[in-house]
Design a protein around this motif. Structure first.
Motif, PDB file in Angstrom:
ATOM      1  N   HIS A 217      18.018  56.128  47.814  1.00  0.00           N
ATOM      2  CA  HIS A 217      17.695  54.757  48.186  1.00  0.00           C
ATOM      3  C   HIS A 217      16.836  54.772  49.439  1.00  0.00           C
ATOM      4  O   HIS A 217      16.586  55.831  50.029  1.00  0.00           O
TER       5      HIS A 217
ATOM      6  N   LYS B 216      24.566  43.689  36.649  1.00  0.00           N
ATOM      7  CA  LYS B 216      23.996  44.995  36.966  1.00  0.00           C
ATOM      8  C   LYS B 216      23.873  45.234  38.472  1.00  0.00           C
ATOM      9  O   LYS B 216      23.355  46.272  38.893  1.00  0.00           O
ATOM     10  N   SER B 217      24.348  44.293  39.273  1.00  0.00           N
ATOM     11  CA  SER B 217      24.298  44.458  40.719  1.00  0.00           C
ATOM     12  C   SER B 217      25.512  45.288  41.169  1.00  0.00           C
ATOM     13  O   SER B 217      26.483  44.774  41.731  1.00  0.00           O
TER      14      SER B 217
ATOM     15  N   ARG C 109      22.295  50.214  40.305  1.00  0.00           N
ATOM     16  CA  ARG C 109      21.151  50.006  41.196  1.00  0.00           C
ATOM     17  C   ARG C 109      20.454  51.312  41.560  1.00  0.00           C
ATOM     18  O   ARG C 109      19.262  51.304  41.897  1.00  0.00           O
ATOM     19  N   ARG C 110      21.150  52.407  41.501  1.00  0.00           N
ATOM     20  CA  ARG C 110      20.513  53.689  41.810  1.00  0.00           C
ATOM     21  C   ARG C 110      19.519  54.094  40.732  1.00  0.00           C
ATOM     22  O   ARG C 110      18.645  54.909  40.969  1.00  0.00           O
TER      23      ARG C 110
ATOM     24  N   LEU D 217      18.335  51.561  37.630  1.00  0.00           N
ATOM     25  CA  LEU D 217      18.387  50.476  36.652  1.00  0.00           C
ATOM     26  C   LEU D 217      17.588  50.817  35.410  1.00  0.00           C
ATOM     27  O   LEU D 217      17.977  50.474  34.283  1.00  0.00           O
TER      28      LEU D 217
END
Length: 305
Positions: A70, A181-182, A187-188, A190
């Motif tokens: 991230h 999907k949050s 999130r790493r 999607l």
């Protein structure tokens, strides 16, 4: 024509023996499993890894490292996970196991796409799936971002029907049938998650953060038990203390998935429809888990001599 009864009997006996041996082998054969983990991210991955190596239901053929890249500074995440995987395997006394490093970055582009991120981990999944017998399936368990699995299928689409995929991620509301999907793992990557949801030939099982979020370990109880585990327990305690020392409890998201796979009686699954933005098909979603029995199962295995 003279019939050689003895010869016929001998051939039949050999055929029966071979058939019986094949049946016994089929019954004894354990499903092959690859665990794909972003081990250096938090602490529950370590517990999941320990548990998957202390069970006799699956034949664990590989441990992959997964990225959790991230933009807050953690850009060498897969290398950190790889290093920790190597350390854990050493502490558990496991030798000869392939430890495959995964992709450094998520699949596709920041705005979408499904371009594969090739890696030794993805290639190991492909190779392992291709080597299976026709009646076998490869279990691939993603307890972090699913980059390596999605990339493997993108690179070799023919392996999708040969895989049983288990992923930890998403939030899910059973009352409304709504996907969210949050969630960290999603999130790493999607793009990878959407790719897997869209694969009609892929059997997909999901342990959501909603369901697994009730599974917690107490720090004090865990540290007391880990003190009886030697160097492996010291590793668990040191990492918890150093990273999250002020956290008196920790959610064992990843361990919940592993425990559910090892003993299906400890969880329930239902078929749900994929999100509306994805290919419409059915996948499996874990709905309930037995927290007390999962916790007891882990410690029984971890503390076994």
């Amino acid at each position: 024509m003279k019939i050689n009864v003895s010869r016929i009997f001998c051939v039949l006996a050999i055929s029966f023996t071979l058939l019986w041996a094949a049946m016994v082998h089929a019954q004894d054969a354990k499903p092959k499993l690859i665990l794909d983990a972003d081990t250096a991210n938090e602490i529950d991955d370590q517990y999941a890894i320990i548990r998957i190596f202390r069970q006799d239901k699956f034949d664990v053929i590989g441990l992959n490292s997964a990225q959790w890249f991230h933009y807050l500074g953690q850009q060498d995440s897969v290398q950190a996970s790889q290093k920790l995987n190597e350390r854990l395997v050493e502490l558990m006394g496991v030798s000869g196991l392939p430890l495959n490093i995964g992709a450094e970055r998520p699949m596709g582009k920041p705005w979408g796409g499904d371009e594969a991120k090739d890696s030794p981990a993805a290639q190991f999944i492909i190779k392992s799936a291709r080597e299976l017998a026709n009646d076998e399936k490869l279990y691939v368990v993603c307890i972090g971002a699913s980059t390596n699995l999605a990339s493997a299928i993108k690179l070799a689409p023919e392996i999708a029907p040969k895989i049983k995929a288990y992923v930890m991620g998403f939030q899910y509301d059973f009352g409304t049938g709504t996907w969210n999907k949050s969630e960290f793992n999603v999130r790493r990557d999607l793009n990878a998650v959407d790719f897997l949801l869209n694969q009609k030939d892929l059997e997909l099982h999901v342990m959501s953060a909603t369901t697994s979020g009730i599974f917690k370990f107490e720090q004090g109880d865990s540290f007391e038990k880990q003190a009886r585990m030697g160097p492996l327990g010291e590793q668990l305690t040191e990492r918890w203390t150093r990273l999250f020392g002020s956290s008196k409890t920790w959610v064992m998201w990843d361990l919940a998935l592993v425990e559910a796979m090892i003993d299906p009686s400890l969880a329930s699954e239902v078929e749900v429809t994929t999100p509306p933005e994805n290919t419409q098909r059915k996948v499996w979603m874990y709905k309930t888990i037995d927290v007390e029995k999962m916790r007891a199962g882990f410690w029984a295995a971890a503390l076994a001599k």
